[in-house]
Design a protein around this motif. Sequence first.
Motif, PDB file in Angstrom:
ATOM      1  N   GLU A  10       1.068  -1.203  -0.009  1.00 23.31           N
ATOM      2  CA  GLU A  10      -0.078   0.022   0.088  1.00 23.31           C
ATOM      3  C   GLU A  10       0.721   1.299   0.022  1.00 23.31           C
ATOM      4  O   GLU A  10       0.729   2.096  -0.865  1.00 23.31           O
ATOM      5  N   TYR A  11       1.936   1.284   0.684  1.00 25.46           N
ATOM      6  CA  TYR A  11       2.767   2.425   0.666  1.00 25.46           C
ATOM      7  C   TYR A  11       3.662   2.547  -0.456  1.00 25.46           C
ATOM      8  O   TYR A  11       3.568   3.903  -1.263  1.00 25.46           O
ATOM      9  N   ILE A  12       4.003   1.498  -1.016  1.00 29.84           N
ATOM     10  CA  ILE A  12       4.758   1.779  -2.254  1.00 29.84           C
ATOM     11  C   ILE A  12       3.760   2.059  -3.687  1.00 29.84           C
ATOM     12  O   ILE A  12       4.140   2.889  -4.322  1.00 29.84           O
ATOM     13  N   ASP A  13       2.653   1.454  -3.562  1.00 29.70           N
ATOM     14  CA  ASP A  13       1.552   2.023  -4.601  1.00 29.70           C
ATOM     15  C   ASP A  13       1.180   3.426  -4.301  1.00 29.70           C
ATOM     16  O   ASP A  13       1.146   4.220  -5.285  1.00 29.70           O
ATOM     17  N   SER A  14       1.163   4.152  -3.029  1.00 33.60           N
ATOM     18  CA  SER A  14       0.665   5.283  -2.841  1.00 33.60           C
ATOM     19  C   SER A  14       1.727   6.175  -3.481  1.00 33.60           C
ATOM     20  O   SER A  14       1.800   7.386  -4.010  1.00 33.60           O
ATOM     21  N   ILE A  15       3.142   5.973  -3.151  1.00 32.62           N
ATOM     22  CA  ILE A  15       4.218   6.816  -3.624  1.00 32.62           C
ATOM     23  C   ILE A  15       4.448   6.733  -4.937  1.00 32.62           C
ATOM     24  O   ILE A  15       4.704   7.768  -5.707  1.00 32.62           O
ATOM     25  N   VAL A  16       4.393   5.362  -5.933  1.00 29.54           N
ATOM     26  CA  VAL A  16       4.233   5.412  -7.243  1.00 29.54           C
ATOM     27  C   VAL A  16       3.012   6.407  -7.869  1.00 29.54           C
ATOM     28  O   VAL A  16       3.288   7.106  -8.752  1.00 29.54           O
ATOM     29  N   GLN A  17       1.934   6.218  -7.399  1.00 25.02           N
ATOM     30  CA  GLN A  17       0.676   7.109  -7.421  1.00 25.02           C
ATOM     31  C   GLN A  17       1.241   8.546  -7.431  1.00 25.02           C
ATOM     32  O   GLN A  17       0.919   9.402  -8.386  1.00 25.02           O
ATOM     33  N   GLN A  18       1.841   8.730  -6.477  1.00 23.20           N
ATOM     34  CA  GLN A  18       1.934  10.309  -6.065  1.00 23.20           C
ATOM     35  C   GLN A  18       3.301  10.897  -7.136  1.00 23.20           C
ATOM     36  O   GLN A  18       2.981  11.910  -7.725  1.00 23.20           O
ATOM     37  N   ILE A  19       3.920   9.988  -7.384  1.00 24.00           N
ATOM     38  CA  ILE A  19       5.117  10.415  -8.444  1.00 24.00           C
ATOM     39  C   ILE A  19       4.399  10.510  -9.990  1.00 24.00           C
ATOM     40  O   ILE A  19       4.903  11.391 -10.576  1.00 24.00           O
ATOM     41  N   THR A  20       3.428   9.358 -10.127  1.00 29.14           N
ATOM     42  CA  THR A  20       2.791   9.542 -11.397  1.00 29.14           C
ATOM     43  C   THR A  20       2.104  10.823 -11.497  1.00 29.14           C
ATOM     44  O   THR A  20       1.950  11.611 -12.635  1.00 29.14           O
ATOM     45  N   GLU A  21       1.294  11.494 -10.424  1.00 32.46           N
ATOM     46  CA  GLU A  21       0.638  12.670 -10.543  1.00 32.46           C
ATOM     47  C   GLU A  21       1.615  13.766 -11.062  1.00 32.46           C
ATOM     48  O   GLU A  21       1.235  14.655 -11.532  1.00 32.46           O
ATOM     49  N   ASN A  22       2.869  13.826 -10.000  1.00 32.64           N
ATOM     50  CA  ASN A  22       3.928  14.839 -10.254  1.00 32.64           C
ATOM     51  C   ASN A  22       4.313  14.811 -11.605  1.00 32.64           C
ATOM     52  O   ASN A  22       4.640  16.114 -12.192  1.00 32.64           O
ATOM     53  N   LEU A  23       4.619  13.594 -12.413  1.00 30.71           N
ATOM     54  CA  LEU A  23       5.117  13.762 -13.556  1.00 30.71           C
ATOM     55  C   LEU A  23       4.257  13.989 -14.929  1.00 30.71           C
ATOM     56  O   LEU A  23       4.519  14.401 -15.746  1.00 30.71           O
ATOM     57  N   LYS A  24       2.716  14.053 -14.362  1.00 32.08           N
ATOM     58  CA  LYS A  24       1.880  14.675 -15.604  1.00 32.08           C
ATOM     59  C   LYS A  24       2.157  16.175 -15.567  1.00 32.08           C
ATOM     60  O   LYS A  24       1.841  16.768 -16.589  1.00 32.08           O
ATOM     61  N   HIS A  25       2.515  16.652 -14.499  1.00 31.28           N
ATOM     62  CA  HIS A  25       3.114  18.226 -14.769  1.00 31.28           C
ATOM     63  C   HIS A  25       4.259  18.431 -15.872  1.00 31.28           C
ATOM     64  O   HIS A  25       4.420  19.236 -16.805  1.00 31.28           O
ATOM     65  N   VAL A  26       5.171  17.479 -15.798  1.00 34.15           N
ATOM     66  CA  VAL A  26       6.286  17.251 -16.653  1.00 34.15           C
ATOM     67  C   VAL A  26       5.605  16.994 -18.162  1.00 34.15           C
ATOM     68  O   VAL A  26       6.051  17.753 -19.060  1.00 34.15           O
ATOM     69  N   GLU A  27       4.812  16.234 -18.035  1.00 35.19           N
ATOM     70  CA  GLU A  27       4.320  15.692 -19.700  1.00 35.19           C
ATOM     71  C   GLU A  27       3.668  16.937 -20.111  1.00 35.19           C
ATOM     72  O   GLU A  27       4.027  17.352 -21.230  1.00 35.19           O
ATOM     73  N   LEU A  28       2.841  17.743 -19.468  1.00 38.23           N
ATOM     74  CA  LEU A  28       2.382  19.170 -19.904  1.00 38.23           C
ATOM     75  C   LEU A  28       3.398  20.123 -20.342  1.00 38.23           C
ATOM     76  O   LEU A  28       3.090  20.688 -21.291  1.00 38.23           O
ATOM     77  N   LYS A  29       4.276  20.379 -19.404  1.00 35.27           N
ATOM     78  CA  LYS A  29       5.537  21.082 -19.700  1.00 35.27           C
ATOM     79  C   LYS A  29       6.121  20.813 -21.098  1.00 35.27           C
ATOM     80  O   LYS A  29       6.519  21.357 -22.068  1.00 35.27           O
ATOM     81  N   GLU A  30       6.496  19.420 -21.183  1.00 37.95           N
ATOM     82  CA  GLU A  30       7.260  18.947 -22.574  1.00 37.95           C
ATOM     83  C   GLU A  30       6.323  19.105 -23.792  1.00 37.95           C
ATOM     84  O   GLU A  30       6.789  19.565 -24.740  1.00 37.95           O
ATOM     85  N   LYS A  31       5.031  18.887 -23.467  1.00 37.65           N
ATOM     86  CA  LYS A  31       4.047  18.918 -24.662  1.00 37.65           C
ATOM     87  C   LYS A  31       4.011  20.642 -25.099  1.00 37.65           C
ATOM     88  O   LYS A  31       3.930  20.770 -26.356  1.00 37.65           O
ATOM     89  N   SER A  32       4.063  21.389 -24.080  1.00 38.18           N
ATOM     90  CA  SER A  32       3.838  22.827 -24.346  1.00 38.18           C
ATOM     91  C   SER A  32       5.279  23.233 -25.085  1.00 38.18           C
ATOM     92  O   SER A  32       4.962  24.126 -25.954  1.00 38.18           O
ATOM     93  N   GLN A  33       6.430  22.689 -24.727  1.00 42.54           N
ATOM     94  CA  GLN A  33       7.669  23.162 -25.177  1.00 42.54           C
ATOM     95  C   GLN A  33       7.578  22.594 -26.589  1.00 42.54           C
ATOM     96  O   GLN A  33       8.310  23.316 -27.526  1.00 42.54           O
TER      97      GLN A  33
END
Length: 384
Positions: free
Chosen positions: A356-379
């Motif tokens: 449960e802890y590992i899944d929560s960490i991976v989920q949080q990182i996934t959410e954080n990386l969505k911001h990177v994905e948006l930045k990369e698409k914008s650039q």
Amino acid sequence: MSSNCTKKVVYIDSKHLRKECDRIPQVNGRATLVHELIVACGLLNHLTPVPSRLATEEEISSFHSRLYIDFLQQVNESDDLEAHEDEQEEFGLGYDTPLLSRMYDHVRVIGGGSVVAAEALTSSGAEVAINWCGGWHHAQRDGAEGFCYVNDIAMAILKMCKKFQRILYVDMDLHHGDGVQNAFASTSRVMTLSLHHHGPGIYPCSGDVTDVGISNGRYYAVNVPLHEGVSDSTYCDVFQKVTEKVFDTYRPDALVVQCGADGLHGDPVGCAFNLTSETYTTCASLLLSRGLPTLFLGGGGYNLPNTARCWVALTAAIAGCKLPAEVPEHDFLGEYGPYFEFGVQPSLRKDYNTKEYIDSIVQQITENLKHVELKEKSQSSEKR
């Protein structure tokens, strides 16, 4: 020993580099132990040895501040290190990272090893470079910290930035790679990924999953905070999940990997994780499968024979070679007793990283990386 490796793998080495690394108090003699085991296993036949050199003042100042460099030069020839006690605290030198004789010479030697490794990847046609004397990830711009006198990693990455547009830094040390993250926290040219022990009072007290970088580098710092007792299966599982998401989002041109071995079971400083060498070789293979120019560096690892076992196993994996079952006869064989196998055995300690802890960490990182994905698409859209 046969090899199925078709990559050009450069191995950075010189007697001067080993000697200088050997005199770091916490790892006294480790560099020689590692190198002699590499030689004893016949791995040099499958590597391209490249001599190290001294880093130039320009290369050191590419990351470190003028004030820190001036201090190192000032005390370099000093016969009375105690006379500099008041000044040294300003630059992070003290109890755990004591002032050494010939400090500036030391920084030039250690920094130079990783700079040469970076040059091998940028201008010499190497596909992989190894420098087990490097990996000092805690040193800050203005001084030493956590056994680290120079941030050779930041220097190497800055050298690689002259050729590669996007660099992924992966830190496998037990401790958070704070110095490297701080160096690149405000840029998207370098993404830092650190998997480490984290919790109240655990050095360096940074690297929570919410620690994501600043300014233009916001969300380009990825942290995987782990609890005590991490097993091979837990570590490799989270490593694979997170790196897949990072590669899918960031798509780097080159990799820099810090392979601190203080997460191995039996490390006297780490004392927290329950890993074996298999974790390091498995994770290295995952990274190498990407086919990118890759720099492998050392780092922590204070059970010296186990660190040598681990890094030699990594060297063999990188070179596509098989190791013998037992440590071969050589001058340092006695260091590997009372058992002489290459494997580092795990203990029966509990892994406090629940699914449960590992899944929560991976989920949080996934959410954080969505911001990177948006930045990369914008650039990408802006460039069209």
